[in-house]
Scaffold this motif. Structure first.
Motif, PDB file in Angstrom:
ATOM      1  N   PHE A  40       0.815  -1.214   0.000  1.00 48.42           N
ATOM      2  CA  PHE A  40       0.000   0.000   0.000  1.00 48.42           C
ATOM      3  C   PHE A  40       0.851   1.267   0.000  1.00 48.42           C
ATOM      4  CE2 PHE A  40      -2.190   3.415   2.224  1.00 48.42           C
ATOM      5  CZ  PHE A  40      -3.290   3.571   1.401  1.00 48.42           C
ATOM      6  N   LEU A  41       1.849   1.334   0.849  1.00 48.19           N
ATOM      7  CA  LEU A  41       2.686   2.531   0.939  1.00 48.19           C
ATOM      8  C   LEU A  41       3.354   2.841  -0.401  1.00 48.19           C
ATOM      9  CD1 LEU A  41       4.049   4.816   2.506  1.00 48.19           C
ATOM     10  CD2 LEU A  41       5.823   3.195   3.162  1.00 48.19           C
ATOM     11  N   LEU A  42       3.839   1.818  -1.062  1.00 39.64           N
ATOM     12  CA  LEU A  42       4.483   2.002  -2.359  1.00 39.64           C
ATOM     13  C   LEU A  42       3.507   2.608  -3.362  1.00 39.64           C
ATOM     14  CD1 LEU A  42       6.759   1.505  -4.454  1.00 39.64           C
ATOM     15  CD2 LEU A  42       5.775  -0.781  -4.777  1.00 39.64           C
ATOM     16  N   TRP A  43       2.329   2.015  -3.515  1.00 42.69           N
ATOM     17  CA  TRP A  43       1.378   2.477  -4.525  1.00 42.69           C
ATOM     18  C   TRP A  43       0.786   3.836  -4.162  1.00 42.69           C
ATOM     19  CZ3 TRP A  43       2.138   0.648  -8.972  1.00 42.69           C
ATOM     20  CH2 TRP A  43       2.725  -0.613  -9.079  1.00 42.69           C
ATOM     21  N   ASN A  44       0.567   4.067  -2.885  1.00 41.42           N
ATOM     22  CA  ASN A  44       0.089   5.375  -2.453  1.00 41.42           C
ATOM     23  C   ASN A  44       1.130   6.444  -2.796  1.00 41.42           C
ATOM     24  OD1 ASN A  44      -1.870   7.019  -1.174  1.00 41.42           O
ATOM     25  ND2 ASN A  44      -0.575   7.089   0.648  1.00 41.42           N
ATOM     26  N   SER A  45       2.394   6.135  -2.555  1.00 42.83           N
ATOM     27  CA  SER A  45       3.476   7.077  -2.864  1.00 42.83           C
ATOM     28  C   SER A  45       3.594   7.316  -4.370  1.00 42.83           C
ATOM     29  CB  SER A  45       4.803   6.560  -2.319  1.00 42.83           C
ATOM     30  OG  SER A  45       4.754   6.444  -0.918  1.00 42.83           O
ATOM     31  N   LEU A  46       3.485   6.261  -5.153  1.00 39.97           N
ATOM     32  CA  LEU A  46       3.555   6.389  -6.612  1.00 39.97           C
ATOM     33  C   LEU A  46       2.377   7.211  -7.147  1.00 39.97           C
ATOM     34  CD1 LEU A  46       4.752   2.800  -7.512  1.00 39.97           C
ATOM     35  CD2 LEU A  46       6.020   4.915  -7.961  1.00 39.97           C
ATOM     36  N   LEU A  47       1.186   6.993  -6.583  1.00 42.20           N
ATOM     37  CA  LEU A  47       0.019   7.764  -7.014  1.00 42.20           C
ATOM     38  C   LEU A  47       0.196   9.249  -6.710  1.00 42.20           C
ATOM     39  CD1 LEU A  47      -2.961   5.496  -5.929  1.00 42.20           C
ATOM     40  CD2 LEU A  47      -2.457   6.275  -8.250  1.00 42.20           C
ATOM     41  N   LYS A  48       0.644   9.551  -5.514  1.00 44.44           N
ATOM     42  CA  LYS A  48       0.842  10.960  -5.134  1.00 44.44           C
ATOM     43  C   LYS A  48       1.910  11.611  -6.003  1.00 44.44           C
ATOM     44  CE  LYS A  48      -0.612  10.701  -0.340  1.00 44.44           C
ATOM     45  NZ  LYS A  48      -0.207  10.717   1.063  1.00 44.44           N
ATOM     46  N   ALA A  49       3.027  10.930  -6.171  1.00 47.41           N
ATOM     47  CA  ALA A  49       4.125  11.494  -6.959  1.00 47.41           C
ATOM     48  C   ALA A  49       3.707  11.701  -8.412  1.00 47.41           C
ATOM     49  CB  ALA A  49       5.349  10.588  -6.884  1.00 47.41           C
ATOM     50  N   SER A  50       3.017  10.737  -8.979  1.00 49.55           N
ATOM     51  CA  SER A  50       2.615  10.871 -10.384  1.00 49.55           C
ATOM     52  C   SER A  50       1.574  11.970 -10.551  1.00 49.55           C
ATOM     53  CB  SER A  50       2.114   9.542 -10.951  1.00 49.55           C
ATOM     54  OG  SER A  50       0.967   9.103 -10.271  1.00 49.55           O
ATOM     55  N   SER A  51       0.662  12.117  -9.596  1.00 50.27           N
ATOM     56  CA  SER A  51      -0.362  13.153  -9.733  1.00 50.27           C
ATOM     57  C   SER A  51       0.244  14.552  -9.638  1.00 50.27           C
ATOM     58  CB  SER A  51      -1.471  12.975  -8.693  1.00 50.27           C
ATOM     59  OG  SER A  51      -0.972  13.210  -7.400  1.00 50.27           O
ATOM     60  N   LEU A  52       1.320  14.698  -8.878  1.00 47.68           N
ATOM     61  CA  LEU A  52       1.981  15.999  -8.770  1.00 47.68           C
ATOM     62  C   LEU A  52       2.709  16.402 -10.054  1.00 47.68           C
ATOM     63  CD1 LEU A  52       3.465  15.755  -5.153  1.00 47.68           C
ATOM     64  CD2 LEU A  52       1.534  17.164  -5.921  1.00 47.68           C
ATOM     65  N   LYS A  53       3.016  15.405 -10.877  1.00 44.73           N
ATOM     66  CA  LYS A  53       3.814  15.688 -12.079  1.00 44.73           C
ATOM     67  C   LYS A  53       3.064  15.365 -13.368  1.00 44.73           C
ATOM     68  CE  LYS A  53       7.973  15.500  -9.563  1.00 44.73           C
ATOM     69  NZ  LYS A  53       9.380  15.393  -9.592  1.00 44.73           N
ATOM     70  N   LEU A  54       1.745  15.271 -13.288  1.00 49.33           N
ATOM     71  CA  LEU A  54       0.951  14.925 -14.477  1.00 49.33           C
ATOM     72  C   LEU A  54       1.187  15.873 -15.647  1.00 49.33           C
ATOM     73  CD1 LEU A  54      -2.583  13.744 -13.321  1.00 49.33           C
ATOM     74  CD2 LEU A  54      -0.930  12.494 -14.712  1.00 49.33           C
ATOM     75  N   SER A  55       1.522  17.103 -15.361  1.00 49.11           N
ATOM     76  CA  SER A  55       1.739  18.071 -16.444  1.00 49.11           C
ATOM     77  C   SER A  55       2.937  17.685 -17.317  1.00 49.11           C
ATOM     78  CB  SER A  55       1.938  19.477 -15.881  1.00 49.11           C
ATOM     79  OG  SER A  55       3.092  19.515 -15.063  1.00 49.11           O
ATOM     80  N   GLU A  56       3.821  16.825 -16.809  1.00 50.70           N
ATOM     81  CA  GLU A  56       4.989  16.379 -17.573  1.00 50.70           C
ATOM     82  C   GLU A  56       4.695  15.151 -18.445  1.00 50.70           C
ATOM     83  OE1 GLU A  56       8.186  15.392 -14.918  1.00 50.70           O
ATOM     84  OE2 GLU A  56       7.992  17.259 -13.798  1.00 50.70           O
ATOM     85  N   ALA A  57       3.515  14.591 -18.310  1.00 50.94           N
ATOM     86  CA  ALA A  57       3.209  13.305 -18.952  1.00 50.94           C
ATOM     87  C   ALA A  57       3.181  13.405 -20.473  1.00 50.94           C
ATOM     88  CB  ALA A  57       1.875  12.776 -18.449  1.00 50.94           C
ATOM     89  N   ASP A  58       3.774  12.409 -21.120  1.00 46.26           N
ATOM     90  CA  ASP A  58       3.620  12.236 -22.557  1.00 46.26           C
ATOM     91  C   ASP A  58       2.822  10.947 -22.754  1.00 46.26           C
ATOM     92  OD1 ASP A  58       5.375  10.100 -22.137  1.00 46.26           O
ATOM     93  OD2 ASP A  58       7.093  11.155 -22.959  1.00 46.26           O
ATOM     94  N   SER A  59       2.471  10.634 -23.980  1.00 47.00           N
ATOM     95  CA  SER A  59       1.592   9.474 -24.193  1.00 47.00           C
ATOM     96  C   SER A  59       2.244   8.167 -23.743  1.00 47.00           C
ATOM     97  CB  SER A  59       1.134   9.379 -25.647  1.00 47.00           C
ATOM     98  OG  SER A  59       2.213   9.148 -26.510  1.00 47.00           O
ATOM     99  N   HIS A  60       3.555   8.023 -23.949  1.00 47.14           N
ATOM    100  CA  HIS A  60       4.190   6.766 -23.569  1.00 47.14           C
ATOM    101  C   HIS A  60       4.239   6.587 -22.049  1.00 47.14           C
ATOM    102  CE1 HIS A  60       6.565   3.179 -23.776  1.00 47.14           C
ATOM    103  NE2 HIS A  60       7.499   3.736 -23.025  1.00 47.14           N
ATOM    104  N   SER A  61       4.646   7.624 -21.319  1.00 42.28           N
ATOM    105  CA  SER A  61       4.718   7.490 -19.862  1.00 42.28           C
ATOM    106  C   SER A  61       3.317   7.334 -19.268  1.00 42.28           C
ATOM    107  CB  SER A  61       5.469   8.662 -19.228  1.00 42.28           C
ATOM    108  OG  SER A  61       4.875   9.891 -19.549  1.00 42.28           O
TER     109      SER A  61
END
Length: 136
Positions: A40-61
């Motif tokens: 849980f801690l891993l996925w919660n951390s990954l979700l938070k980190a990815s949501s903070l950087k969504l503006s950097e997302a390209d189609s592949h990532s």
């Protein structure tokens, strides 16, 4: 098990310094390790980190995140997550390669967001001429 635990703890500590693309690679890689799918801690951390950087997302990532998050059973019912990812994919105007479309298809079909009547399916269909979208 100890190697994975140490590696994931290290990764969680480094997430704030990672780009969205690096986080997406972690999401994809960690989702392939059955032992980690219940951390849980891993996925919660990954979700938070990815949501903070969504503006950097390209189609592949973004495709790597959709595929990876869809492998984690506890995230399959997170409607907020899937609606956010769906909106991000819908905002992609550029053509996508067949591999990325296939990853989107795989992930979104697991959560019931990929049927012919839905805008997401239509959008993915129109974004590529190389990929064949399966009818679900």
């Amino acid at each position: 098990r100890f190697v994975w635990r140490d590696f994931t703890q290290f990764s969680v500590r480094c997430l704030s310094q990672m780009s969205f693309q690096q986080i997406a690679i972690c999401v994809d890689a960690f989702s392939e390790v059955e032992l980690l799918q219940r951390e849980f801690l891993l996925w919660n951390s990954l979700l938070k980190a990815s949501s903070l950087k969504l503006s950097e997302a390209d189609s592949h990532s973004l495709a790597l995140c959709v595929k990876g998050f869809s492998c984690v059973e506890t995230l399959l019912d997170d409607r907020n997550l899937w609606e956010t990812l769906s909106r991000m994919v819908m905002a992609i105007a550029d053509p996508m390669n067949a591999k990325d479309v296939s990853l989107f298809e795989c992930g979104f079909s697991k959560v019931g967001l990929l049927s012919e009547s839905q805008p997401l399916w239509k959008h993915l269909s129109s974004c590529t001429s190389e990929a064949s979208i399966r009818r679900v």
